[in-house]
Design an enzyme around this catalytic site. Structure first.
Site, PDB file in Angstrom:
ATOM      1  N   GLU A 204       0.698  -1.243   0.242  1.00 30.33           N
ATOM      2  CA  GLU A 204       0.184  -0.218  -0.087  1.00 30.33           C
ATOM      3  C   GLU A 204       0.553   1.733   0.147  1.00 30.33           C
ATOM      4  O   GLU A 204       2.122   0.974   0.697  1.00 30.33           O
ATOM      5  CB  GLU A 204      -0.838  -0.420   0.960  1.00 30.33           C
ATOM      6  CG  GLU A 204      -1.706   1.331   1.390  1.00 30.33           C
ATOM      7  CD  GLU A 204      -2.992   0.819   0.396  1.00 30.33           C
ATOM      8  OE1 GLU A 204      -2.461   1.257  -0.982  1.00 30.33           O
ATOM      9  OE2 GLU A 204      -4.005   1.733   0.780  1.00 30.33           O
ATOM     10  N   ASP A 205       0.347   2.108  -0.515  1.00 33.37           N
ATOM     11  CA  ASP A 205       1.289   3.223  -0.324  1.00 33.37           C
ATOM     12  C   ASP A 205       1.706   4.463   1.103  1.00 33.37           C
ATOM     13  O   ASP A 205       2.561   4.567   1.226  1.00 33.37           O
ATOM     14  CB  ASP A 205       0.461   4.283  -1.819  1.00 33.37           C
ATOM     15  CG  ASP A 205      -0.706   4.540  -2.063  1.00 33.37           C
ATOM     16  OD1 ASP A 205      -1.834   4.896  -0.956  1.00 33.37           O
ATOM     17  OD2 ASP A 205      -1.124   5.689  -2.610  1.00 33.37           O
TER      18      ASP A 205
ATOM     19  N   ASP B 159      -3.528   5.760   6.538  1.00 31.93           N
ATOM     20  CA  ASP B 159      -4.131   7.064   7.053  1.00 31.93           C
ATOM     21  C   ASP B 159      -5.240   6.425   7.650  1.00 31.93           C
ATOM     22  O   ASP B 159      -5.079   6.306   9.367  1.00 31.93           O
ATOM     23  CB  ASP B 159      -5.061   7.362   6.116  1.00 31.93           C
ATOM     24  CG  ASP B 159      -5.466   8.775   5.511  1.00 31.93           C
ATOM     25  OD1 ASP B 159      -4.691  10.045   6.329  1.00 31.93           O
ATOM     26  OD2 ASP B 159      -6.479   9.282   5.346  1.00 31.93           O
TER      27      ASP B 159
ATOM     28  N   PHE C 128      -1.625  16.214   4.139  1.00 31.16           N
ATOM     29  CA  PHE C 128      -1.423  15.068   2.466  1.00 31.16           C
ATOM     30  C   PHE C 128      -0.191  15.822   1.698  1.00 31.16           C
ATOM     31  O   PHE C 128      -0.133  16.170   1.237  1.00 31.16           O
ATOM     32  CB  PHE C 128      -2.611  16.234   2.085  1.00 31.16           C
ATOM     33  CG  PHE C 128      -3.529  15.747   0.714  1.00 31.16           C
ATOM     34  CD1 PHE C 128      -4.172  14.592   1.005  1.00 31.16           C
ATOM     35  CD2 PHE C 128      -3.435  16.090  -0.693  1.00 31.16           C
ATOM     36  CE1 PHE C 128      -5.015  13.903   0.523  1.00 31.16           C
ATOM     37  CE2 PHE C 128      -4.302  15.016  -1.869  1.00 31.16           C
ATOM     38  CZ  PHE C 128      -4.682  14.179  -1.566  1.00 31.16           C
TER      39      PHE C 128
ATOM     40  N   ARG D 234       0.673  11.780  -9.712  1.00 25.49           N
ATOM     41  CA  ARG D 234       1.292  10.288  -9.311  1.00 25.49           C
ATOM     42  C   ARG D 234       2.490   9.888 -10.185  1.00 25.49           C
ATOM     43  O   ARG D 234       3.518   9.709  -8.962  1.00 25.49           O
ATOM     44  CB  ARG D 234       0.522   9.530 -10.500  1.00 25.49           C
ATOM     45  CG  ARG D 234      -0.980   9.892  -9.250  1.00 25.49           C
ATOM     46  CD  ARG D 234      -2.343   7.689  -9.765  1.00 25.49           C
ATOM     47  NE  ARG D 234      -3.323   8.272  -9.719  1.00 25.49           N
ATOM     48  CZ  ARG D 234      -4.218   7.315  -8.606  1.00 25.49           C
ATOM     49  NH1 ARG D 234      -3.181   7.327  -6.919  1.00 25.49           N
ATOM     50  NH2 ARG D 234      -5.049   7.415  -8.329  1.00 25.49           N
TER      51      ARG D 234
HETATM   52  P1  IMP Z   1      -7.508   4.826   4.371  1.00 25.87           P
HETATM   53  O1  IMP Z   1      -8.730   4.223   4.496  1.00 25.87           O
HETATM   54  O2  IMP Z   1      -8.004   6.129   4.863  1.00 25.87           O
HETATM   55  O3  IMP Z   1      -6.056   4.339   5.193  1.00 25.87           O
HETATM   56  O4  IMP Z   1      -6.961   5.640   3.198  1.00 25.87           O
HETATM   57  C1  IMP Z   1      -5.526   4.701   2.193  1.00 25.87           C
HETATM   58  C2  IMP Z   1      -5.922   5.899   0.737  1.00 25.87           C
HETATM   59  O5  IMP Z   1      -6.060   7.126   1.111  1.00 25.87           O
HETATM   60  C3  IMP Z   1      -4.569   5.429   0.728  1.00 25.87           C
HETATM   61  O6  IMP Z   1      -4.506   4.724   0.022  1.00 25.87           O
HETATM   62  C4  IMP Z   1      -4.534   6.675  -0.365  1.00 25.87           C
HETATM   63  O7  IMP Z   1      -5.196   6.194  -1.614  1.00 25.87           O
HETATM   64  C5  IMP Z   1      -5.664   7.844   0.066  1.00 25.87           C
HETATM   65  N1  IMP Z   1      -4.821   8.967   0.674  1.00 25.87           N
HETATM   66  C6  IMP Z   1      -4.632   8.519   2.559  1.00 25.87           C
HETATM   67  N2  IMP Z   1      -3.570   9.777   2.271  1.00 25.87           N
HETATM   68  C7  IMP Z   1      -3.227  10.532   1.570  1.00 25.87           C
HETATM   69  C8  IMP Z   1      -2.650  11.508   0.866  1.00 25.87           C
HETATM   70  O8  IMP Z   1      -1.895  11.483   2.235  1.00 25.87           O
HETATM   71  N3  IMP Z   1      -2.500  12.209  -0.047  1.00 25.87           N
HETATM   72  C9  IMP Z   1      -2.437  10.769  -1.298  1.00 25.87           C
HETATM   73  N4  IMP Z   1      -3.899   9.553  -0.967  1.00 25.87           N
HETATM   74  C10 IMP Z   1      -4.074   8.992   1.010  1.00 25.87           C
HETATM   75 MG    MG Z   2      -4.048   3.971  -1.917  1.00 23.92          MG
END
Ligand code: IMP
Ligand code: MG
Length: 192
Positions: free
Chosen positions: A99-100, A103, A152, A165
Site C-alpha cells: 500500500e502507498d 491513513d 496531505f 502521481r
Molecule cells: P485509509 O483507508 O484512510 O487508510 O486511506 C488510504 C488511502 O487514502 C490511500 O491508499 C490513499 O489512496 C489515500 N490517501 C490517504 N492519505 C493520502 C494523502 O496524504 N495523499 C494522497 N492519498 C492519500
Molecule cells: Mg491507495
C-alpha cells in the site's frame, strides 16, 4: 519551501529509493523459503510495488486489487468497495499487501478481512507511508517506509484528483487558492 503549485518537498527520491532497498532486504530475509505473493492496491501503490519487487532479491509474484472509497471522513466508518479482484488464488500463499499510505486504516482493515477469508498461509502489510495520528481502524503494518505527520501528500503514486502521481519525490500539497486538498476529511476518492 513551497513552490508556485503549492508543493513542498517532504521526502526526496533518493531517500525513498534508499528506504525501499532496506525494506526489500528485510522482506527477503523474513521470507527465506517460499515465493512472496505481492498484492498492490490500485492505483497509488503501483510505483512502490515496482521498486519494492525489484528490491526483494527473491522470487516474487505480483497481483493487483482495486478498491474505491467514498466519503472518507464524512461518515464515521467510511465505505470501501472492491472494483477489481485478484487474478489468481492466494490460498496457502505468503501474501504481502503493498500500500502507498495508511491513513484512517479503513481501506486496509477491510481488505485484510477480505483476503484473510481466502486462507493465505500468511498475510502482512508493507506500506511506504504511515500517518498513525489519523487512524480510526486498527491495522497491523509489518513494514513501514516512513511515518509522516498529518499532512496531505502527493507524488510517487499518490494523487490529488488523479494529479501528481508521476512526481519522483513525495511532496506536501499545501492549500492554496487553486488547490484545496483539505486533508483527508472532505475528499471522496475513487481508485485510491
Ligand atoms: P485509509 O483507508 O484512510 O487508510 O486511506 C488510504 C488511502 O487514502 C490511500 O491508499 C490513499 O489512496 C489515500 N490517501 C490517504 N492519505 C493520502 C494523502 O496524504 N495523499 C494522497 N492519498 C492519500
Ligand atoms: Mg491507495
Amino acid at each position: 519551501m513551497t513552490d508556485a503549485a503549492g508543493l513542498r518537498l517532504l521526502i526526496p527520491e533518493e531517500q525513498i529509493q534508499a528506504r525501499i532497498r532496506q525494506m526489500g532486504a528485510q522482506i527477503a530475509r523474513d521470507y527465506p523459503e517460499r515465493p512472496i505473493h505481492l498484492i498492490a492496491i490500485l492505483k497509488g501503490a503501483c510505483f512502490f510495488l515496482a521498486d519494492l519487487a525489484r528490491a526483494i532479491q527473491r522470487p516474487v509474484r505480483i497481483d493487483f486489487i482495486g478498491i474505491s472509497s467514498y466519503g472518507r471522513g464524512k461518515t464515521s466508518s467510511g465505505e470501501v468497495k472492491l472494483t477489481k479482484d485478484l487474478d489468481s488464488s492466494i490460498e496457502d500463499a505468503d501474501v504481502l499487501l503493498v500500500e502507498d499510505i495508511v491513513d484512517s486504516g479503513v481501506t486496509l482493515n477491510y481488505l485484510l478481512q477480505v483476503l484473510a477469508q481466502r486462507k493465505p498461509r500468511s498475510l502482512r502489510v508493507a506500506a511506504l507511508l504511515d500517518k498513525p495520528s489519523r487512524r480510526i481502524r486498527p491495522v497491523e503494518v509489518a513494514y513501514v517506509g516512513f511515518e509522516i505527520p498529518d499532512e496531505f501528500v502527493v507524488g510517487y503514486g499518490l494523487d490529488y484528483a488523479e494529479q501528481y502521481r508521476n512526481l519522483r519525490d513525495i511532496c506536501v500539497l499545501e492549500e492554496t487558492s487553486e488547490s484545496q486538498p483539505a486533508g483527508g476529511s472532505s475528499r471522496a476518492s475513487a481508485g485510491a
